[in-house]
Design an enzyme around this catalytic site. Structure first.
Site, PDB file in Angstrom:
ATOM      1  N   ASN A   1     -49.721  76.975  24.464  1.00  0.00           N
ATOM      2  CA  ASN A   1     -49.116  75.532  25.298  1.00  0.00           C
ATOM      3  C   ASN A   1     -50.349  75.084  25.224  1.00  0.00           C
ATOM      4  OD1 ASN A   1     -48.754  74.009  27.588  1.00  0.00           O
ATOM      5  ND2 ASN A   1     -48.787  75.026  28.746  1.00  0.00           N
TER       6      ASN A   1
ATOM      7  N   ARG B   1     -44.256  75.661  23.704  1.00  0.00           N
ATOM      8  CA  ARG B   1     -43.945  74.950  25.402  1.00  0.00           C
ATOM      9  C   ARG B   1     -43.647  73.296  24.339  1.00  0.00           C
ATOM     10  NH1 ARG B   1     -47.792  71.910  30.034  1.00  0.00           N
ATOM     11  NH2 ARG B   1     -45.841  70.866  31.155  1.00  0.00           N
TER      12      ARG B   1
ATOM     13  N   HIS C   1     -41.229  71.335  34.649  1.00  0.00           N
ATOM     14  CA  HIS C   1     -41.686  72.834  35.293  1.00  0.00           C
ATOM     15  C   HIS C   1     -40.023  73.872  35.374  1.00  0.00           C
ATOM     16  CE1 HIS C   1     -44.936  71.349  38.081  1.00  0.00           C
ATOM     17  NE2 HIS C   1     -45.216  71.359  37.293  1.00  0.00           N
TER      18      HIS C   1
ATOM     19  N   ARG D   1     -51.095  62.449  41.789  1.00  0.00           N
ATOM     20  CA  ARG D   1     -49.687  61.354  41.701  1.00  0.00           C
ATOM     21  C   ARG D   1     -49.255  61.351  42.797  1.00  0.00           C
ATOM     22  NH1 ARG D   1     -47.826  65.652  37.653  1.00  0.00           N
ATOM     23  NH2 ARG D   1     -49.000  65.213  35.787  1.00  0.00           N
TER      24      ARG D   1
ATOM     25  N   GLU E   1     -44.957  81.191  33.354  1.00  0.00           N
ATOM     26  CA  GLU E   1     -44.146  81.091  32.160  1.00  0.00           C
ATOM     27  C   GLU E   1     -44.878  80.995  31.119  1.00  0.00           C
ATOM     28  OE1 GLU E   1     -46.263  77.661  34.459  1.00  0.00           O
ATOM     29  OE2 GLU E   1     -44.692  76.245  33.922  1.00  0.00           O
TER      30      GLU E   1
END
Ligand code: AMP
Length: 399
Positions: A8, A89, A178, A239, A383
């Protein structure tokens, strides 16, 4: 047996894991932080050991060399050629990719075309891939996209009610993020309950610093709370999630804000941080709320309510769900958030008792009572494992 890595890449970081496949055994995991800055940090955990080094790592190529030498020096692999596959990723796959794909010039060209949709993440993914490709030219490289799982959303769930030409010309639509996590949670829920994937009807809540909720219908993403960008949906660490878009125009008019100002306010200064004025980290907010800080209490209520209304809406949209699954830093660790959220869903017959939920963190567990009409599960997400599985699958198919 094959050694497979998941990678990643961020603009100044790498996270990686090394797996033995198909056993799915984690041999090592680590990260490089502050690439290109002073005092870069390399860290790795393996075999019960932990190493951490502060050094200068000027670019991603040097970071990969450091990772590679650490893997050989610590005998995680004998030779670099032992690493047969890498899952990368790549974040935004737009409408091109509804599953992971093996590297190809065609895939790279399409991916580069999508840069505008993820101007920070996609270039980092590409840089990570190119750096690893140089270090491991003989390995099989696979691209894994955060958006891929959500490509199954029906059009009525991914279109925005704005003039249609912005979809046709500019590809403005809901993509979601996601996806790798929501896919893992779907697959793992199916395994844990002995269901076929196509029979899985659940709502997956990935609640972390960034958070998203997905309605999974018949094993596929039916709707998800992140949108054209990861700014949409529930309230997050910094956010804002969904807000009235007219607020942006109003602020621009009133204060003369540029689009960079607006981007910064909504992405970096909102959410838990903006409401509480304390921190983006839910642990700090929980502590302040416990001490009676009013804005921290308010931030917690706002977050929980947004999750409750999203999950409720999705249950209605799907025509019912069998389970709610919690994951992500908050979902996996904060029993209080899970409690408040599940209490807010009692109208659906959801019942989570403290004796099943309290202080539970980071383990797979059914949290709902026998009487609950809907199951509630905690499933730590993984993940990296999905990335390694996809890379291994490509390796085997092309063997
Ligand atoms: P993530 O982005 O998935 O790493 O999640 C980060 C969020 O999870 C932050 O808001 C953390 O405060 C929260 N988190 C991590 N560990 C804990 C914990 N032990 N208790 C409560 N929240 C936690």
């Amino acid at each position: 047996m094959a050694i497979v890595m998941s990678v990643n890449a961020g603009s100044s970081s790498f996270k990686f894991q090394v797996f033995e496949m198909p056993e799915e055994k984690v041999l090592a995991q680590g990260n490089v932080e502050r690439i290109g800055l002073e005092n870069s940090i390399f860290g790795m955990k393996f075999n019960g050991q932990k190493i951490k080094e502060v050094m200068d790592i000027p670019d991603h190529g040097v970071a990969v060399k450091k990772i590679m030498s650490a893997l050989v020096d610590n005998k995680i692999v004998e030779h670099l050629d032992d690493i047969q596959a890498v899952g990368h990723r790549m974040v935004h796959g737009g409408e091109y990719f509804d599953h992971s794909v093996k590297e190809s010039q065609e895939a790279i060209d399409k991916f580069i075309e999508l840069t505008d949709l993820a101007p920070l993440h996609n270039p980092a993914g590409l840089l990570g891939y190119r750096s690893f490709k140089e270090a491991l030219p003989h390995a099989s490289h696979t691209f894994v996209f955060d958006t891929a799982f959500h490509q199954s959303m029906p059009k009525e769930n991914y279109l925005y009610p704005i003039p249609y030409e912005y979809y046709e010309n500019d590809k403005i639509r809901r993509y979601g993020m996601h996806g790798t996590s929501h896919l893992y949670l779907t697959q793992r829920y199916a395994e844990l309950t002995g269901k076929k994937i196509e029979d899985v009807n659940i709502v997956t809540c990935h609640l972390g610093n960034g958070g998203s909720i997905t309605a999974v219908k018949n094993g596929k993403s039916f709707k998800t709370s992140m949108g054209f960008t990861p700014l949409a949906g529930i309230m997050m660490g910094t956010r804002c999630g969904d807000i009235d878009p007219a607020i942006i125009v109003y602020l621009q008019k009133k204060y003369g804000y540029t689009y960079e100002d607006i981007d910064n306010i909504l992405n970096k200064k909102s959410g838990f941080l903006g409401v509480s004025g304390i921190s983006s980290d839910s642990r700090d907010i929980e502590d302040a709320a416990a001490e009676g800080n009013e804005r921290a209490i308010l931030a917690e209520k706002m977050f929980n309510n947004r999750v409750i209304e999203t999950v409720s809406g999705y249950i209605g949209l799907m025509g019912g769900a069998d389970a709610i699954v919690f994951a992500g830093g908050i979902g996996e660790n904060s029993w209080l958030h899970r409690k408040e959220i599940c209490d807010g869903l009692s109208v659906f017959g959801v019942e989570v008792l403290d004796e099943l939920n309290k202080d539970v963190r980071g383990v797979e567990k059914k949290l709902s009572s026998e009487a609950s009409k809907m199951e509630v599960w905690l499933i730590p997400t993984d993940e990296e494992l999905v990335m390694a599985r996809d890379a291994y699958k490509d390796l085997m198919e092309n063997a």
